[in-house]
Motif scaffolding. Structure first.
Motif, PDB file in Angstrom:
ATOM      1  N   THR A  68       0.833  -1.206   0.000  1.00 39.10           N
ATOM      2  CA  THR A  68       0.000   0.000   0.000  1.00 39.10           C
ATOM      3  C   THR A  68       0.865   1.253   0.000  1.00 39.10           C
ATOM      4  N   LEU A  69       1.923   1.271   0.818  1.00 43.26           N
ATOM      5  CA  LEU A  69       2.827   2.419   0.835  1.00 43.26           C
ATOM      6  C   LEU A  69       3.519   2.589  -0.509  1.00 43.26           C
ATOM      7  N   GLN A  70       3.918   1.480  -1.109  1.00 43.88           N
ATOM      8  CA  GLN A  70       4.554   1.536  -2.423  1.00 43.88           C
ATOM      9  C   GLN A  70       3.604   2.120  -3.463  1.00 43.88           C
ATOM     10  N   LEU A  71       2.338   1.697  -3.407  1.00 41.72           N
ATOM     11  CA  LEU A  71       1.343   2.191  -4.360  1.00 41.72           C
ATOM     12  C   LEU A  71       1.112   3.689  -4.170  1.00 41.72           C
ATOM     13  N   ILE A  72       1.055   4.137  -2.918  1.00 41.28           N
ATOM     14  CA  ILE A  72       0.825   5.559  -2.652  1.00 41.28           C
ATOM     15  C   ILE A  72       1.985   6.396  -3.191  1.00 41.28           C
ATOM     16  N   LEU A  73       3.210   5.954  -2.925  1.00 39.80           N
ATOM     17  CA  LEU A  73       4.381   6.690  -3.412  1.00 39.80           C
ATOM     18  C   LEU A  73       4.391   6.751  -4.937  1.00 39.80           C
ATOM     19  N   PHE A  74       4.093   5.617  -5.572  1.00 35.56           N
ATOM     20  CA  PHE A  74       4.061   5.588  -7.028  1.00 35.56           C
ATOM     21  C   PHE A  74       2.928   6.455  -7.558  1.00 35.56           C
ATOM     22  N   GLY A  75       1.764   6.415  -6.875  1.00 37.61           N
ATOM     23  CA  GLY A  75       0.635   7.214  -7.330  1.00 37.61           C
ATOM     24  C   GLY A  75       0.896   8.703  -7.241  1.00 37.61           C
ATOM     25  N   LEU A  76       1.559   9.140  -6.164  1.00 39.12           N
ATOM     26  CA  LEU A  76       1.875  10.560  -6.035  1.00 39.12           C
ATOM     27  C   LEU A  76       2.838  11.010  -7.132  1.00 39.12           C
TER      28      LEU A  76
END
Length: 574
Positions: A68-76
Protein backbone atom coordinates in the motif's frame (compact mmCIF):
# COMPACT_ATOMS: atom_id res chain seq x y z
CA UNK A 1 -24.76 -33.95 -14.78
CA UNK A 2 -26.97 -34.84 -11.84
CA UNK A 3 -26.41 -33.28 -8.47
CA UNK A 4 -25.52 -36.61 -6.88
CA UNK A 5 -22.89 -37.20 -9.56
CA UNK A 6 -21.24 -33.91 -8.82
CA UNK A 7 -20.66 -34.64 -5.17
CA UNK A 8 -19.80 -38.26 -4.74
CA UNK A 9 -17.94 -40.35 -7.29
CA UNK A 10 -16.79 -42.95 -4.79
CA UNK A 11 -17.56 -46.65 -4.65
CA UNK A 12 -20.20 -47.63 -2.10
CA UNK A 13 -20.08 -50.99 -0.41
CA UNK A 14 -22.32 -52.75 2.05
CA UNK A 15 -21.58 -53.43 5.70
CA UNK A 16 -20.11 -56.84 5.01
CA UNK A 17 -17.48 -55.43 2.69
CA UNK A 18 -16.61 -52.78 5.24
CA UNK A 19 -16.28 -55.34 8.00
CA UNK A 20 -13.87 -57.38 5.91
CA UNK A 21 -11.67 -54.36 5.14
CA UNK A 22 -8.26 -54.28 6.66
CA UNK A 23 -8.10 -53.15 10.25
CA UNK A 24 -7.33 -49.55 11.03
CA UNK A 25 -4.15 -48.68 12.84
CA UNK A 26 -5.33 -46.46 15.75
CA UNK A 27 -2.03 -44.61 15.92
CA UNK A 28 -1.96 -43.89 12.19
CA UNK A 29 -5.57 -42.75 12.23
CA UNK A 30 -5.04 -40.45 15.20
CA UNK A 31 -1.91 -38.90 13.66
CA UNK A 32 -3.82 -38.26 10.44
CA UNK A 33 -6.71 -36.76 12.36
CA UNK A 34 -4.40 -34.47 14.34
CA UNK A 35 -2.63 -33.31 11.19
CA UNK A 36 -5.93 -32.55 9.49
CA UNK A 37 -7.21 -30.67 12.50
CA UNK A 38 -4.04 -28.63 12.71
CA UNK A 39 -4.16 -27.80 9.00
CA UNK A 40 -7.68 -26.39 9.25
CA UNK A 41 -6.97 -24.32 12.37
CA UNK A 42 -6.73 -20.54 12.37
CA UNK A 43 -3.30 -18.93 12.95
CA UNK A 44 -4.18 -18.12 16.57
CA UNK A 45 -5.31 -21.67 17.28
CA UNK A 46 -2.14 -23.07 15.75
CA UNK A 47 -0.12 -20.88 18.09
CA UNK A 48 -2.15 -21.95 21.14
CA UNK A 49 -1.95 -25.61 20.20
CA UNK A 50 1.68 -26.05 19.18
CA UNK A 51 3.17 -22.61 19.83
CA UNK A 52 3.76 -22.26 16.10
CA UNK A 53 4.21 -18.63 15.18
CA UNK A 54 1.81 -17.43 12.44
CA UNK A 55 4.49 -16.57 9.92
CA UNK A 56 2.10 -16.35 6.98
CA UNK A 57 -0.17 -13.97 8.86
CA UNK A 58 2.77 -11.77 9.89
CA UNK A 59 4.10 -11.71 6.33
CA UNK A 60 0.66 -10.84 4.94
CA UNK A 61 0.24 -7.95 7.39
CA UNK A 62 3.70 -6.63 6.55
CA UNK A 63 3.04 -7.07 2.84
CA UNK A 64 -0.26 -5.15 3.03
CA UNK A 65 1.48 -2.22 4.65
CA UNK A 66 4.44 -2.21 2.26
CA UNK A 67 2.49 -2.71 -0.97
CA UNK A 68 0.00 0.00 0.00
CA UNK A 69 2.83 2.42 0.83
CA UNK A 70 4.55 1.54 -2.42
CA UNK A 71 1.34 2.19 -4.36
CA UNK A 72 0.82 5.56 -2.65
CA UNK A 73 4.38 6.69 -3.41
CA UNK A 74 4.06 5.59 -7.03
CA UNK A 75 0.64 7.21 -7.33
CA UNK A 76 1.87 10.56 -6.04
CA UNK A 77 4.75 10.50 -8.50
CA UNK A 78 2.44 9.41 -11.29
CA UNK A 79 0.07 12.28 -10.52
CA UNK A 80 2.86 14.78 -11.16
CA UNK A 81 3.65 13.14 -14.49
CA UNK A 82 0.00 13.02 -15.56
CA UNK A 83 -0.65 16.64 -14.62
CA UNK A 84 2.51 17.72 -16.47
CA UNK A 85 1.39 15.95 -19.65
CA UNK A 86 -2.19 17.23 -19.45
CA UNK A 87 -1.13 20.82 -18.89
CA UNK A 88 1.38 20.62 -21.76
CA UNK A 89 -1.35 19.30 -24.04
CA UNK A 90 -3.58 22.22 -23.10
CA UNK A 91 -0.70 24.66 -23.60
CA UNK A 92 0.07 23.25 -27.06
CA UNK A 93 -3.57 23.55 -28.11
CA UNK A 94 -3.66 27.19 -27.05
CA UNK A 95 -0.32 27.85 -28.77
CA UNK A 96 -0.92 26.19 -32.13
CA UNK A 97 -4.69 26.10 -32.72
CA UNK A 98 -6.14 29.38 -33.92
CA UNK A 99 -9.32 30.33 -32.11
CA UNK A 100 -9.09 27.55 -29.53
CA UNK A 101 -11.49 28.32 -26.66
CA UNK A 102 -10.15 25.82 -24.14
CA UNK A 103 -13.01 23.34 -24.63
CA UNK A 104 -12.80 20.43 -27.07
CA UNK A 105 -15.76 19.50 -29.23
CA UNK A 106 -16.42 15.76 -28.96
CA UNK A 107 -13.39 13.93 -30.39
CA UNK A 108 -11.76 16.99 -31.96
CA UNK A 109 -10.49 20.33 -30.67
CA UNK A 110 -12.03 22.90 -33.02
CA UNK A 111 -13.64 23.02 -36.46
CA UNK A 112 -13.39 25.47 -39.37
CA UNK A 113 -15.87 25.90 -42.20
CA UNK A 114 -14.32 28.19 -44.84
CA UNK A 115 -11.32 27.93 -47.09
CA UNK A 116 -9.87 31.11 -45.67
CA UNK A 117 -10.16 29.72 -42.14
CA UNK A 118 -8.26 26.61 -43.22
CA UNK A 119 -5.46 28.70 -44.75
CA UNK A 120 -5.36 30.99 -41.71
CA UNK A 121 -5.24 28.06 -39.28
CA UNK A 122 -2.48 26.38 -41.28
CA UNK A 123 -0.42 29.57 -41.39
CA UNK A 124 -1.05 30.11 -37.69
CA UNK A 125 0.47 26.72 -36.80
CA UNK A 126 3.64 27.40 -38.79
CA UNK A 127 4.03 30.95 -37.48
CA UNK A 128 3.53 29.92 -33.86
CA UNK A 129 6.02 27.09 -34.26
CA UNK A 130 8.67 29.44 -35.65
CA UNK A 131 8.19 31.84 -32.70
CA UNK A 132 7.84 29.18 -30.00
CA UNK A 133 10.81 30.29 -27.91
CA UNK A 134 9.42 33.81 -27.66
CA UNK A 135 5.85 32.68 -26.92
CA UNK A 136 5.88 29.75 -24.52
CA UNK A 137 6.13 30.45 -20.78
CA UNK A 138 7.26 26.88 -20.08
CA UNK A 139 10.68 25.25 -20.48
CA UNK A 140 9.87 23.97 -23.98
CA UNK A 141 11.98 24.30 -27.11
CA UNK A 142 12.73 22.60 -30.43
CA UNK A 143 14.10 19.07 -30.43
CA UNK A 144 17.61 18.66 -31.71
CA UNK A 145 19.57 15.86 -33.34
CA UNK A 146 23.30 16.20 -33.97
CA UNK A 147 23.08 19.87 -32.97
CA UNK A 148 20.46 20.46 -35.66
CA UNK A 149 16.82 21.34 -35.07
CA UNK A 150 14.37 18.68 -36.20
CA UNK A 151 12.11 20.15 -38.91
CA UNK A 152 8.35 20.44 -38.96
CA UNK A 153 6.83 17.93 -41.39
CA UNK A 154 3.63 18.90 -43.24
CA UNK A 155 1.94 16.14 -45.25
CA UNK A 156 -1.24 16.53 -47.25
CA UNK A 157 -3.18 13.47 -48.32
CA UNK A 158 -5.60 13.71 -51.24
CA UNK A 159 -7.19 11.70 -54.02
CA UNK A 160 -4.90 11.28 -57.04
CA UNK A 161 -7.47 12.71 -59.41
CA UNK A 162 -10.94 14.05 -58.98
CA UNK A 163 -13.62 16.43 -60.11
CA UNK A 164 -16.95 17.08 -58.43
CA UNK A 165 -19.92 19.00 -59.88
CA UNK A 166 -22.83 18.96 -57.41
CA UNK A 167 -25.25 20.91 -59.69
CA UNK A 168 -24.88 18.27 -62.39
CA UNK A 169 -24.80 15.44 -59.83
CA UNK A 170 -21.60 14.15 -61.37
CA UNK A 171 -18.17 13.27 -60.07
CA UNK A 172 -14.96 11.67 -61.28
CA UNK A 173 -12.77 10.34 -58.46
CA UNK A 174 -9.67 8.16 -58.43
CA UNK A 175 -9.84 6.48 -55.01
CA UNK A 176 -6.07 6.04 -54.90
CA UNK A 177 -4.58 8.37 -52.30
CA UNK A 178 -1.37 10.31 -52.75
CA UNK A 179 0.68 11.92 -49.99
CA UNK A 180 2.96 14.92 -50.51
CA UNK A 181 5.17 16.13 -47.64
CA UNK A 182 7.16 19.26 -46.92
CA UNK A 183 9.86 19.87 -44.28
CA UNK A 184 10.16 23.32 -42.70
CA UNK A 185 13.04 24.45 -40.50
CA UNK A 186 12.21 26.71 -37.51
CA UNK A 187 14.44 29.43 -39.00
CA UNK A 188 12.57 29.47 -42.30
CA UNK A 189 9.57 31.33 -40.89
CA UNK A 190 10.09 34.40 -43.04
CA UNK A 191 10.41 32.59 -46.35
CA UNK A 192 8.20 29.49 -46.10
CA UNK A 193 5.17 31.11 -47.75
CA UNK A 194 7.16 32.46 -50.66
CA UNK A 195 9.23 29.35 -51.30
CA UNK A 196 6.40 26.82 -50.95
CA UNK A 197 3.40 28.66 -52.32
CA UNK A 198 2.41 25.82 -54.69
CA UNK A 199 2.37 23.27 -51.87
CA UNK A 200 -0.26 25.24 -49.97
CA UNK A 201 -2.63 25.52 -52.92
CA UNK A 202 -5.30 23.10 -51.78
CA UNK A 203 -7.96 21.39 -53.86
CA UNK A 204 -10.54 20.87 -51.17
CA UNK A 205 -12.68 18.47 -53.21
CA UNK A 206 -9.66 16.14 -53.37
CA UNK A 207 -8.13 16.90 -49.98
CA UNK A 208 -8.55 14.17 -47.36
CA UNK A 209 -6.44 15.55 -44.53
CA UNK A 210 -3.36 17.58 -43.65
CA UNK A 211 -1.03 16.24 -41.00
CA UNK A 212 1.56 18.42 -39.27
CA UNK A 213 4.16 16.79 -37.03
CA UNK A 214 7.06 18.24 -35.08
CA UNK A 215 9.11 17.41 -32.00
CA UNK A 216 9.61 19.54 -28.90
CA UNK A 217 11.75 19.15 -25.79
CA UNK A 218 10.59 19.89 -22.25
CA UNK A 219 11.71 19.41 -18.64
CA UNK A 220 9.34 18.49 -15.79
CA UNK A 221 10.75 20.71 -13.07
CA UNK A 222 7.92 20.13 -10.59
CA UNK A 223 9.39 16.79 -9.47
CA UNK A 224 12.10 18.74 -7.63
CA UNK A 225 9.56 19.39 -4.88
CA UNK A 226 9.21 15.66 -4.25
CA UNK A 227 13.01 15.23 -4.07
CA UNK A 228 13.11 13.54 -7.47
CA UNK A 229 15.34 14.35 -10.42
CA UNK A 230 13.42 16.24 -13.12
CA UNK A 231 12.74 14.18 -16.23
CA UNK A 232 13.43 15.40 -19.73
CA UNK A 233 10.59 14.83 -22.21
CA UNK A 234 10.38 14.69 -25.97
CA UNK A 235 6.92 15.57 -27.29
CA UNK A 236 6.04 14.32 -30.76
CA UNK A 237 3.18 16.69 -31.60
CA UNK A 238 0.68 15.88 -34.35
CA UNK A 239 -1.94 18.31 -35.69
CA UNK A 240 -4.51 16.97 -38.15
CA UNK A 241 -6.84 18.91 -40.44
CA UNK A 242 -9.49 16.26 -41.11
CA UNK A 243 -11.55 16.72 -44.28
CA UNK A 244 -12.32 13.05 -44.88
CA UNK A 245 -16.08 13.57 -44.69
CA UNK A 246 -16.06 16.39 -47.29
CA UNK A 247 -19.07 17.81 -45.48
CA UNK A 248 -17.89 21.41 -45.35
CA UNK A 249 -16.52 20.95 -41.85
CA UNK A 250 -12.78 20.53 -41.33
CA UNK A 251 -11.97 19.21 -37.87
CA UNK A 252 -8.68 20.15 -36.20
CA UNK A 253 -7.18 17.83 -33.61
CA UNK A 254 -3.93 18.09 -31.66
CA UNK A 255 -2.30 15.31 -29.71
CA UNK A 256 1.20 14.16 -28.84
CA UNK A 257 3.20 11.13 -27.85
CA UNK A 258 5.83 11.62 -25.19
CA UNK A 259 9.08 9.89 -24.30
CA UNK A 260 10.82 10.62 -21.00
CA UNK A 261 14.51 10.15 -20.34
CA UNK A 262 17.24 11.16 -17.92
CA UNK A 263 18.53 14.65 -18.53
CA UNK A 264 22.13 14.55 -19.71
CA UNK A 265 23.47 17.52 -17.77
CA UNK A 266 21.94 18.40 -14.44
CA UNK A 267 22.92 20.06 -11.20
CA UNK A 268 20.65 20.47 -8.17
CA UNK A 269 21.64 22.35 -5.07
CA UNK A 270 19.85 22.99 -1.81
CA UNK A 271 17.48 20.55 -0.11
CA UNK A 272 16.17 18.87 -3.28
CA UNK A 273 18.53 15.95 -3.70
CA UNK A 274 18.12 12.70 -5.48
CA UNK A 275 16.67 9.98 -3.26
CA UNK A 276 15.97 7.38 -5.90
CA UNK A 277 18.29 4.81 -4.30
CA UNK A 278 16.18 4.80 -1.13
CA UNK A 279 13.07 3.99 -3.14
CA UNK A 280 14.95 1.29 -5.03
CA UNK A 281 15.97 -0.33 -1.73
CA UNK A 282 12.37 -0.18 -0.52
CA UNK A 283 11.09 -1.75 -3.76
CA UNK A 284 13.69 -4.49 -3.44
CA UNK A 285 12.48 -5.21 0.09
CA UNK A 286 8.91 -5.44 -1.21
CA UNK A 287 10.04 -8.03 -3.76
CA UNK A 288 11.72 -10.07 -1.02
CA UNK A 289 8.59 -10.00 1.17
CA UNK A 290 6.40 -11.04 -1.78
CA UNK A 291 8.76 -13.92 -2.58
CA UNK A 292 8.59 -15.11 1.04
CA UNK A 293 4.79 -14.87 0.95
CA UNK A 294 4.58 -16.83 -2.30
CA UNK A 295 6.91 -19.54 -0.95
CA UNK A 296 4.90 -19.93 2.28
CA UNK A 297 1.60 -20.15 0.40
CA UNK A 298 3.05 -22.63 -2.09
CA UNK A 299 4.31 -24.71 0.83
CA UNK A 300 0.81 -24.69 2.34
CA UNK A 301 -0.70 -25.85 -0.96
CA UNK A 302 1.83 -28.70 -1.20
CA UNK A 303 1.05 -29.69 2.38
CA UNK A 304 -2.66 -29.68 1.59
CA UNK A 305 -2.14 -31.94 -1.42
CA UNK A 306 -0.12 -34.39 0.69
CA UNK A 307 -2.79 -34.39 3.40
CA UNK A 308 -5.46 -35.04 0.79
CA UNK A 309 -3.45 -37.96 -0.57
CA UNK A 310 -3.02 -39.40 2.94
CA UNK A 311 -6.73 -38.99 3.69
CA UNK A 312 -7.75 -40.51 0.35
CA UNK A 313 -5.41 -43.46 0.86
CA UNK A 314 -6.76 -43.94 4.37
CA UNK A 315 -10.36 -44.07 3.13
CA UNK A 316 -9.54 -46.48 0.31
CA UNK A 317 -7.43 -48.81 2.42
CA UNK A 318 -9.67 -48.94 5.48
CA UNK A 319 -13.16 -48.32 4.11
CA UNK A 320 -12.83 -49.07 0.40
CA UNK A 321 -14.33 -45.66 -0.19
CA UNK A 322 -13.29 -42.71 -2.33
CA UNK A 323 -13.36 -39.21 -0.85
CA UNK A 324 -16.20 -37.06 -2.16
CA UNK A 325 -15.40 -34.11 -4.38
CA UNK A 326 -16.73 -31.69 -1.77
CA UNK A 327 -14.28 -33.02 0.81
CA UNK A 328 -11.48 -32.84 -1.74
CA UNK A 329 -12.27 -29.17 -2.38
CA UNK A 330 -11.87 -28.50 1.35
CA UNK A 331 -8.13 -28.97 0.85
CA UNK A 332 -7.94 -26.50 -2.02
CA UNK A 333 -7.63 -23.10 -0.37
CA UNK A 334 -8.45 -20.49 -2.98
CA UNK A 335 -7.06 -17.76 -0.77
CA UNK A 336 -3.56 -19.17 -1.17
CA UNK A 337 -3.91 -19.06 -4.95
CA UNK A 338 -5.13 -15.46 -4.74
CA UNK A 339 -2.15 -14.52 -2.56
CA UNK A 340 0.32 -16.16 -4.94
CA UNK A 341 -1.17 -14.33 -7.93
CA UNK A 342 -1.03 -11.02 -6.05
CA UNK A 343 2.60 -11.72 -5.11
CA UNK A 344 3.56 -12.37 -8.73
CA UNK A 345 1.82 -9.18 -9.86
CA UNK A 346 3.46 -7.18 -7.06
CA UNK A 347 6.90 -8.49 -7.98
CA UNK A 348 6.43 -7.62 -11.66
CA UNK A 349 5.03 -4.20 -10.76
CA UNK A 350 7.92 -3.52 -8.36
CA UNK A 351 10.47 -4.42 -11.05
CA UNK A 352 8.75 -2.09 -13.53
CA UNK A 353 8.66 0.65 -10.89
CA UNK A 354 12.38 0.24 -10.28
CA UNK A 355 12.99 0.49 -14.03
CA UNK A 356 10.92 3.69 -14.15
CA UNK A 357 12.81 5.20 -11.23
CA UNK A 358 16.09 4.29 -12.91
CA UNK A 359 14.77 6.00 -16.09
CA UNK A 360 15.14 2.78 -18.08
CA UNK A 361 11.39 2.54 -18.66
CA UNK A 362 8.68 5.15 -19.19
CA UNK A 363 5.48 3.10 -19.38
CA UNK A 364 3.60 4.18 -16.27
CA UNK A 365 0.34 2.57 -17.40
CA UNK A 366 1.60 -1.03 -17.40
CA UNK A 367 3.26 -0.55 -14.01
CA UNK A 368 0.05 0.99 -12.64
CA UNK A 369 -1.99 -2.01 -13.77
CA UNK A 370 0.30 -4.50 -12.03
CA UNK A 371 0.64 -2.51 -8.82
CA UNK A 372 -3.04 -1.62 -8.66
CA UNK A 373 -4.23 -5.18 -9.29
CA UNK A 374 -1.81 -6.64 -6.74
CA UNK A 375 -2.93 -4.12 -4.11
CA UNK A 376 -6.56 -4.96 -4.83
CA UNK A 377 -5.93 -8.67 -4.37
CA UNK A 378 -3.89 -8.12 -1.20
CA UNK A 379 -6.70 -6.19 0.45
CA UNK A 380 -9.31 -8.69 -0.72
CA UNK A 381 -7.17 -11.42 0.83
CA UNK A 382 -7.65 -9.77 4.23
CA UNK A 383 -11.20 -11.10 4.16
CA UNK A 384 -9.75 -14.58 4.70
CA UNK A 385 -8.68 -13.66 8.22
CA UNK A 386 -11.95 -11.89 8.97
CA UNK A 387 -13.67 -15.12 7.95
CA UNK A 388 -12.48 -16.74 11.18
CA UNK A 389 -15.00 -14.56 13.02
CA UNK A 390 -18.60 -15.65 12.63
CA UNK A 391 -20.09 -12.15 12.43
CA UNK A 392 -17.67 -11.07 9.71
CA UNK A 393 -18.00 -14.31 7.77
CA UNK A 394 -21.53 -13.66 6.49
CA UNK A 395 -20.34 -11.64 3.49
CA UNK A 396 -17.96 -14.36 2.30
CA UNK A 397 -20.51 -17.13 2.77
CA UNK A 398 -23.26 -15.18 1.01
CA UNK A 399 -21.05 -14.22 -1.95
CA UNK A 400 -19.82 -17.76 -2.48
CA UNK A 401 -23.26 -19.27 -2.01
CA UNK A 402 -24.95 -16.87 -4.44
CA UNK A 403 -22.17 -16.82 -7.05
CA UNK A 404 -23.18 -19.92 -9.10
CA UNK A 405 -26.81 -18.83 -9.38
CA UNK A 406 -25.87 -15.23 -10.08
CA UNK A 407 -23.55 -16.26 -12.93
CA UNK A 408 -26.23 -18.45 -14.51
CA UNK A 409 -28.76 -15.66 -14.12
CA UNK A 410 -26.40 -13.09 -15.67
CA UNK A 411 -25.84 -15.33 -18.69
CA UNK A 412 -29.58 -15.37 -19.39
CA UNK A 413 -30.08 -11.67 -18.69
CA UNK A 414 -27.00 -10.87 -20.78
CA UNK A 415 -28.64 -12.29 -23.90
CA UNK A 416 -31.56 -9.88 -23.52
CA UNK A 417 -29.16 -7.04 -22.75
CA UNK A 418 -27.13 -7.71 -25.89
CA UNK A 419 -30.32 -7.77 -27.95
CA UNK A 420 -31.32 -4.35 -26.69
CA UNK A 421 -27.76 -3.09 -27.28
CA UNK A 422 -27.67 -4.08 -30.95
CA UNK A 423 -31.21 -2.89 -31.55
CA UNK A 424 -30.59 0.50 -29.94
CA UNK A 425 -27.37 1.02 -31.87
CA UNK A 426 -28.80 0.33 -35.33
CA UNK A 427 -32.15 2.10 -34.88
CA UNK A 428 -31.47 4.97 -32.49
CA UNK A 429 -27.80 5.65 -33.25
CA UNK A 430 -28.46 8.27 -35.98
CA UNK A 431 -30.80 10.22 -33.69
CA UNK A 432 -29.11 10.19 -30.27
CA UNK A 433 -25.45 10.66 -29.32
CA UNK A 434 -25.68 8.06 -26.52
CA UNK A 435 -26.48 5.36 -29.09
CA UNK A 436 -23.81 6.19 -31.68
CA UNK A 437 -21.56 3.22 -30.87
CA UNK A 438 -22.00 -0.24 -29.39
CA UNK A 439 -19.91 0.56 -26.33
CA UNK A 440 -21.81 3.80 -25.74
CA UNK A 441 -25.14 2.00 -26.05
CA UNK A 442 -24.06 -0.61 -23.50
CA UNK A 443 -22.91 2.13 -21.12
CA UNK A 444 -26.13 4.09 -21.58
CA UNK A 445 -28.32 1.05 -20.90
CA UNK A 446 -26.27 0.12 -17.83
CA UNK A 447 -26.76 3.63 -16.43
CA UNK A 448 -30.50 3.35 -17.11
CA UNK A 449 -30.65 0.08 -15.17
CA UNK A 450 -29.17 1.92 -12.20
CA UNK A 451 -31.61 4.82 -12.58
CA UNK A 452 -29.05 7.34 -13.84
CA UNK A 453 -29.72 10.03 -16.43
CA UNK A 454 -33.18 8.76 -17.37
CA UNK A 455 -34.99 11.98 -18.26
CA UNK A 456 -32.19 13.41 -20.49
CA UNK A 457 -32.09 10.11 -22.39
CA UNK A 458 -35.81 10.47 -23.16
CA UNK A 459 -35.70 14.21 -23.79
CA UNK A 460 -32.68 14.33 -26.09
CA UNK A 461 -34.23 12.23 -28.84
CA UNK A 462 -34.81 14.19 -32.02
CA UNK A 463 -38.40 14.25 -33.21
CA UNK A 464 -37.63 14.66 -36.89
CA UNK A 465 -38.77 11.11 -37.58
CA UNK A 466 -42.05 10.33 -35.84
CA UNK A 467 -41.76 6.60 -36.36
CA UNK A 468 -38.29 6.43 -34.81
CA UNK A 469 -39.43 8.69 -31.96
CA UNK A 470 -42.31 6.35 -31.16
CA UNK A 471 -39.99 3.36 -31.40
CA UNK A 472 -37.55 5.01 -28.97
CA UNK A 473 -40.34 5.36 -26.41
CA UNK A 474 -41.35 1.72 -26.71
CA UNK A 475 -37.69 0.68 -26.61
CA UNK A 476 -36.79 2.66 -23.49
CA UNK A 477 -40.00 1.95 -21.56
CA UNK A 478 -39.76 -1.80 -22.23
CA UNK A 479 -36.06 -1.96 -21.34
CA UNK A 480 -36.42 0.01 -18.11
CA UNK A 481 -39.51 -1.91 -17.03
CA UNK A 482 -37.98 -5.30 -17.80
CA UNK A 483 -34.58 -4.76 -16.23
CA UNK A 484 -35.44 -2.60 -13.22
CA UNK A 485 -38.71 -4.19 -12.14
CA UNK A 486 -37.95 -7.80 -13.08
CA UNK A 487 -34.31 -8.59 -13.84
CA UNK A 488 -32.80 -6.42 -11.11
CA UNK A 489 -35.39 -7.56 -8.57
CA UNK A 490 -34.66 -11.22 -9.33
CA UNK A 491 -30.94 -10.51 -9.09
CA UNK A 492 -31.38 -9.08 -5.61
CA UNK A 493 -33.69 -11.94 -4.67
CA UNK A 494 -31.01 -14.51 -5.51
CA UNK A 495 -28.53 -12.85 -3.17
CA UNK A 496 -31.18 -12.41 -0.46
CA UNK A 497 -32.14 -16.07 -0.71
CA UNK A 498 -28.50 -17.13 -0.31
CA UNK A 499 -28.16 -14.82 2.71
CA UNK A 500 -31.28 -16.23 4.35
CA UNK A 501 -30.05 -19.77 3.73
CA UNK A 502 -26.68 -19.05 5.33
CA UNK A 503 -28.32 -17.20 8.20
CA UNK A 504 -30.61 -20.18 8.84
CA UNK A 505 -27.76 -22.66 8.87
CA UNK A 506 -25.80 -20.49 11.28
CA UNK A 507 -28.72 -20.90 13.68
CA UNK A 508 -29.77 -24.51 13.14
CA UNK A 509 -26.46 -26.00 12.06
CA UNK A 510 -24.66 -26.79 8.84
CA UNK A 511 -24.81 -30.17 7.06
CA UNK A 512 -21.96 -32.49 7.94
CA UNK A 513 -19.62 -34.19 5.54
CA UNK A 514 -17.53 -37.31 5.90
CA UNK A 515 -14.42 -35.22 6.56
CA UNK A 516 -16.19 -33.58 9.47
CA UNK A 517 -17.25 -36.91 10.90
CA UNK A 518 -13.72 -38.19 10.65
CA UNK A 519 -12.28 -35.19 12.48
CA UNK A 520 -14.93 -35.50 15.17
CA UNK A 521 -13.93 -39.16 15.67
CA UNK A 522 -17.41 -40.37 14.74
CA UNK A 523 -16.41 -43.73 13.34
CA UNK A 524 -20.02 -44.83 13.28
CA UNK A 525 -21.39 -43.66 10.00
CA UNK A 526 -17.97 -43.02 8.45
CA UNK A 527 -18.29 -43.38 5.59
CA UNK A 528 -21.99 -42.52 5.55
CA UNK A 529 -23.26 -46.01 4.96
CA UNK A 530 -26.79 -46.41 3.71
CA UNK A 531 -26.87 -42.79 2.56
CA UNK A 532 -26.00 -41.00 -0.60
CA UNK A 533 -23.34 -38.33 -0.35
CA UNK A 534 -26.00 -35.65 -0.40
CA UNK A 535 -28.00 -37.11 2.49
CA UNK A 536 -26.40 -35.90 5.66
CA UNK A 537 -27.40 -34.73 9.06
CA UNK A 538 -27.19 -31.23 10.42
CA UNK A 539 -24.78 -30.23 13.10
CA UNK A 540 -24.82 -27.25 15.39
CA UNK A 541 -22.19 -24.57 14.72
CA UNK A 542 -20.51 -25.32 18.03
CA UNK A 543 -19.32 -28.62 16.60
CA UNK A 544 -19.26 -27.49 12.99
CA UNK A 545 -16.15 -28.30 10.99
CA UNK A 546 -16.96 -26.81 7.61
CA UNK A 547 -19.89 -25.74 5.50
CA UNK A 548 -19.86 -28.09 2.57
CA UNK A 549 -22.37 -28.30 -0.27
CA UNK A 550 -23.79 -31.64 0.67
CA UNK A 551 -27.51 -31.68 -0.08
CA UNK A 552 -29.44 -32.91 -3.03
CA UNK A 553 -31.49 -29.75 -3.26
CA UNK A 554 -30.05 -27.73 -6.12
CA UNK A 555 -31.18 -24.44 -4.62
CA UNK A 556 -29.16 -24.89 -1.40
CA UNK A 557 -25.48 -24.00 -1.57
CA UNK A 558 -22.99 -24.14 1.24
CA UNK A 559 -19.50 -22.75 1.41
CA UNK A 560 -16.28 -23.48 3.19
CA UNK A 561 -15.38 -21.87 6.49
CA UNK A 562 -12.28 -22.52 8.62
CA UNK A 563 -12.81 -25.96 10.07
CA UNK A 564 -10.82 -25.77 13.27
CA UNK A 565 -12.10 -22.28 14.03
CA UNK A 566 -15.35 -23.80 15.29
CA UNK A 567 -14.24 -27.30 16.29
CA UNK A 568 -13.33 -27.97 19.87
CA UNK A 569 -12.71 -31.43 21.23
CA UNK A 570 -12.48 -32.32 24.93
CA UNK A 571 -8.84 -33.35 24.56
CA UNK A 572 -7.76 -30.31 22.61
CA UNK A 573 -9.02 -26.86 23.51
CA UNK A 574 -7.73 -24.06 21.27
Amino acid sequence: MEMSDRYCQGVRVDMSSVSTSMSTDPMTEEILRDDLRFYFMSPCEKYRTRRQLPWKLAVQILKIFMITLQLILFGLNNQLVVSYKEENLMAFKNLFLRGYSGVDEDDYSIAVYTKQNVYDSLSYVVDQYSQLRNLSVGPVSYAEENDTFLPMIICKKSYTRGSVEPPKESYDIDAQLETVCLALEPESATTWRMNNASFFELDFYRLVDIEITFALKGINLQTVRSHELPDCYTFFVKIVFDNSCHSGKVKLTLDFDDVSSVCKNWNISGTAQKNTHYLLIFDGFVIVVCLISAVLCTRSIILAVKLLQRFSSFCLENYNHKVCEDDQREFLNGWYILVIISDVLAIIGSILKMEIQAKSLTNYDVCSIFLGTSTLMVWVGVIRYLGYFEKYNVLILTMRAALPKVLRFCCCAGMIYLGYTFCGWIVLGPYHEKFEGLSRVAECLFSLVNGDDMFPTFADFEQKNTMVWLFSRAYLYSFISLFIYMVLSLFIALITDAYETIKGYQTTGFPMTELQRFLMEQKEGFPLQGQECGEVENVHPSVMLCCCKSQKREDVIFTVTPIAAVLETPSQQC
